[in-house]
Design a protein around this motif. Structure first.
Motif, short mmCIF file in Angstrom:
data_model
loop_
_atom_site.label_atom_id
_atom_site.label_comp_id
_atom_site.label_asym_id
_atom_site.label_seq_id
_atom_site.Cartn_x
_atom_site.Cartn_y
_atom_site.Cartn_z
N PHE A 109 0.99 -1.47 -0.03
CA PHE A 109 0.16 -0.12 0.37
C PHE A 109 0.87 1.00 -0.06
CE2 PHE A 109 -2.16 -3.04 2.64
CZ PHE A 109 -3.23 -3.14 0.87
N ALA A 110 1.55 1.36 1.08
CA ALA A 110 2.30 2.46 0.64
C ALA A 110 3.06 2.88 -0.10
CB ALA A 110 3.83 2.36 1.36
N LEU A 111 3.75 2.18 -1.43
CA LEU A 111 4.76 1.70 -2.69
C LEU A 111 3.61 2.30 -3.40
CD1 LEU A 111 7.45 -1.26 -2.63
CD2 LEU A 111 7.81 1.25 -2.42
N SER A 112 2.13 1.78 -3.33
CA SER A 112 1.36 2.08 -4.45
C SER A 112 0.95 3.61 -4.17
CB SER A 112 -0.49 1.24 -3.83
OG SER A 112 -1.42 1.88 -5.16
N LYS A 113 0.33 4.03 -3.14
CA LYS A 113 0.82 5.50 -2.94
C LYS A 113 1.44 6.56 -3.20
CE LYS A 113 -1.45 8.98 -0.58
NZ LYS A 113 -2.42 9.95 -1.41
N ALA A 154 -7.25 6.11 -8.28
CA ALA A 154 -8.68 4.49 -8.08
C ALA A 154 -7.88 3.36 -7.83
CB ALA A 154 -9.44 4.22 -9.17
N LEU A 155 -7.63 2.99 -8.18
CA LEU A 155 -6.61 1.36 -8.08
C LEU A 155 -6.11 1.84 -6.93
CD1 LEU A 155 -4.71 1.08 -11.40
CD2 LEU A 155 -6.55 -0.19 -10.51
N PHE A 156 -5.35 3.08 -6.41
CA PHE A 156 -4.21 2.63 -4.82
C PHE A 156 -5.63 2.55 -3.76
CE2 PHE A 156 -4.21 5.57 -1.25
CZ PHE A 156 -3.19 5.04 -0.30
N TYR A 157 -6.79 3.38 -3.92
CA TYR A 157 -8.25 3.60 -2.90
C TYR A 157 -8.70 1.94 -3.01
CZ TYR A 157 -6.89 7.94 -2.02
OH TYR A 157 -6.63 9.02 -1.35
N ASN A 158 -9.16 1.67 -4.55
CA ASN A 158 -9.31 0.25 -3.79
C ASN A 158 -8.92 -0.90 -3.51
OD1 ASN A 158 -11.95 -1.28 -5.74
ND2 ASN A 158 -9.50 -2.43 -6.26
N ALA A 159 -7.54 -0.38 -3.54
CA ALA A 159 -6.71 -1.49 -2.69
C ALA A 159 -7.05 -1.63 -1.18
CB ALA A 159 -5.11 -1.66 -2.58
N ILE A 160 -7.19 -0.40 -0.71
CA ILE A 160 -7.60 -0.10 0.94
C ILE A 160 -8.62 0.41 1.38
CG2 ILE A 160 -5.25 1.17 1.02
CD1 ILE A 160 -6.23 3.84 1.16
N VAL A 215 -1.55 3.29 5.91
CA VAL A 215 -1.51 4.25 4.65
C VAL A 215 -2.71 5.47 4.25
CG1 VAL A 215 -1.62 3.59 2.12
CG2 VAL A 215 -0.34 2.51 3.56
N GLN A 216 -3.79 4.63 5.62
CA GLN A 216 -4.73 5.42 5.05
C GLN A 216 -5.12 6.96 5.69
OE1 GLN A 216 -9.32 4.16 5.31
NE2 GLN A 216 -10.25 5.19 4.45
N TYR A 217 -4.06 6.20 6.56
CA TYR A 217 -3.74 7.34 7.75
C TYR A 217 -3.23 8.78 7.08
CZ TYR A 217 -1.75 10.64 11.80
OH TYR A 217 -1.33 11.90 12.69
N GLU A 218 -1.96 7.71 6.20
CA GLU A 218 -1.20 8.48 6.18
C GLU A 218 -1.58 9.83 4.48
OE1 GLU A 218 2.19 9.98 6.92
OE2 GLU A 218 1.54 8.70 8.19
N ALA A 219 -2.76 9.43 4.14
CA ALA A 219 -2.97 9.91 2.68
C ALA A 219 -3.40 11.10 3.50
CB ALA A 219 -3.82 8.91 2.18
#
Length: 614
Positions: free
Chosen positions: A98-102, A129-135, A388-392
């Protein structure tokens, strides 16, 4: 056992399919790179990266995508770089990094914004969208998919449009939103039909089969039920027609879904349905042998075969299929715990029904163990997602704060500009006021100056009037002098006529044979010469006689003036003698006499003197 099959199918349809689409061109052999220049390689490298990702070679996919991005950036091709980074985001999202994806999705967005190209922006939004789909952030998935479609409204790309609509289809299938599932599955298929990507089109047909399944469940319309197998058969036809362009996993999913279709919607006594189900399950199992990440499809196909063996009371074969499914899943380094739990639970139930409680307990313990591992895995993944969501969100909040600060700074800037404008307007008003007073003062001064000029002009006009009167007076004097000159010239002519008549009289007395005609003709010639001489003297040299009288030391007679006039006109002695009816000798004596009266020295030339005087 039926639960096992259905659950596996649902996972395959809703989660796995979206990760295995690629352009047909990506199936090109990597040796084609050797025939391309460095500038043209990024596009093909991105396609090859997508091909590796589809086949489960995630490491190779990342390497090719990174190489593509590096080349594209070297040649400042930001659109191709965005495509390459999007392929990397897809891999990192699939592998739960997730981190790399973001990180890569944000990099993609920055590049796309720098390029200001609609296609690049669309890919960047799709990467988000792909990143947020993953989380599992559904709100952000919808947001970025809509932004991507908006960018594609400026420059159409059917391939990317199909993938975006497919993403929206998967999102709505989670919510069991039948209307949107149908809408987005249809939109994805319509766009995929405009490409040469048969793998993408195959997945869209699978999406339509799922939509048909929803429709049949809600209406029980057998025509809609038949649509399910109709779309799945389209996938299998594409695989048979284009085996190099449709991924094995896509074909395997269509086969396992077809088997599940016959298992769920036809009775146990329908032999044709049973034969079709077994055939499709066997095809799925066979095609996925040796395929990377094909264990889940194989386990599902073996589960269906086990179910039919159990219906036939062939418990040995049913056990064998379940054991094989268990071994297939267990052999994977990181097992699919959902499917593995279903398999071991089915084995536990099977052994319990067969009265083998020891085996049943053994597999029940394994189910508990795998549930614990699944829980740990989910907890770890959820922790990563939350982090990751928190960081995002933190980054997004920072961006929002920066935007807000920028907005406040902009407002402050506008305030300062407003103050500056107000100050400037005040200065302008003060300047205009000063300028008005100055202009009034200047106008007053100018008015006084004009009045002064009017007075001076009046004086000038008076002087000019006086000058005009003086000129008129001089003109009258000139006219009077001209009349005097004409009188003198006429007197010269009269004297000449008088003298000529006197000579005629004397000749008549002395000689009765006088030739009057000859004398008349000569006189006419002399009159013409004299008239010409008179005109030149009067018009060309009007002051000639006046100047002679002023210069003369003794009074000049009319004959002296006549001689001077003839000499001035450059007449020779003979002609002057004829005009004056005297001898040439007398002309020379008269010249000498005039020279004395004018006070000329012996060396001075009378003719030259008269010319200069004129």
């Amino acid at each position: 056992m039926k639960y096992l099959v259905f659950k596996n199918i649902s996972l395959l349809i809703w989660i796995v399919i979206g990760c295995y689409t690629a352009k047909a061109q990506s199936l090109l052999d990597s040796t084609a790179l050797d025939n391309l220049g460095e500038k043209d390689k990024p596009a093909l490298l991105t396609q090859l990266a997508e091909r590796s990702r589809i086949n489960g070679d995630y490491k190779g996919a990342i390497a090719k995508a990174q190489q593509s991005a590096d080349l594209a950036l070297r040649f400042k091709n930001l659109t191709e770089a965005a495509k390459a980074y999007t392929a990397m985001v897809n891999v990192y999202s699939t592998t739960k990094q997730f981190a790399l994806s973001k990180k890569i999705s944000d990099t993609t967005l920055i590049l796309a914004q720098q390029s200001r190209q609609p296609i690049a922006l669309a890919y960047a939004y799709y990467a988000q969208a792909l990143f947020y789909n993953a989380i599992d952030n559904t709100e952000q998935i919808t947001k970025y998919c809509q932004l991507a479609l908006k960018s594609l409204g400026q420059k159409y790309d059917p391939y990317l449009s199909a993938k975006i609509y497919y993403q929206l289809y998967m999102l709505n299938s989670r919510w069991d939103d039948v209307k949107n599932v149908n809408k987005y599955a249809q939109a994805a298929t319509e766009n995929a039909l405009k490409t040469n990507d048969y793998n993408l089109l195959s997945n869209c047909y699978i999406a339509l089969s799922v939509a048909a399944d929803y429709n049949y469940t809600g209406t029980k319309n057998e025509m809609l039920r038949d649509s399910i197998i109709y779309y799945l058969n389209k996938v299998q036809s594409l695989y048979q027609q284009y085996p190099k362009y449709v991924a094995r996993k896509t074909y395997g999913i269509s086969c396992i879904n077809s088997a599940d279709y016959y298992l769920r919607y036809f009775s146990d006594t329908d032999r044709e349905a049973k034969a079709n189900a077994i055939r499709y399950a066997s095809m799925a199992n066979e095609v996925m042998k040796g395929a990377i990440n094909g264990e889940e499809i194989r386990a599902s196909s073996l589960g269906i075969l086990s179910e039919y063996a159990k219906r036939d009371k062939n418990f040995v074969m049913a056990e064998g299929y379940l054991q094989e499914a268990y071994n297939v899943l267990k052999a994977k380094k990181v097992p699919y715990y959902y499917t593995l739990i279903n398999v071991v639970s089915s084995l536990s139930n099977f052994y319990e029904q067969r009265g083998n409680y020891e085996k049943a307990l053994e597999f029940q313990k394994k189910a508990t163990e795998y549930n614990s591992k699944l829980f740990d895995e989910k907890r770890t993944l959820n922790a990563q997602k939350l982090e990751v969501q928190y960081e995002a969100e933190k980054k997004n909040n920072e961006v929002q704060l920066l935007k807000q600060s920028e907005k406040y700074a902009q407002q402050q800037k506008y305030l300062y500009i407003g103050i500056a404008i107000a100050s400037l307007l005040g200065l302008i008003f003060m300047f205009r006021s000063y300028h008005f007073r100055l202009r009034y003062s200047l106008q007053r001064e100018k008015q006084l100056h004009l009045e002064k000029q009017d007075a001076e002009l009046q004086m000038k006009l008076e002087k000019e009037e006086q000058a005009r009167l003086k000129v008129e007076q001089l003109l009258l004097e000139s006219q009077q002098q001209q009349l005097q000159k004409e009188v003198m010239a006429n007197q010269l002519q009269l004297e000449h006529k008088k003298e000529m008549l006197f000579q005629i009289k004397e000749k008549l007395s002395d000689n009765h044979q006088l030739n009057i005609n000859k004398i008349w003709n000569e006189e006419l010639l002399l009159d013409n010469d004299f008239e010409e001489a008179k005109f030149q003297i009067q018009q060309v040299h009007p002051e000639f006689f006046a100047l002679l009288n002023q210069r003369a030391q003794q009074k000049l007679t009319s004959l002296d003036l006549k001689l001077c006039a003839y000499l001035h006109l450059k007449m020779d002695t003979k002609k002057i003698a004829q005009l004056m009816h005297i001898e040439a000798k007398s002309v020379r004596m008269s010249r000498y006499r005039v020279k004395q009266k004018l006070g000329l020295d012996k060396e001075e030339d009378l003719n030259l003197f008269l010319q200069k005087m004129a």
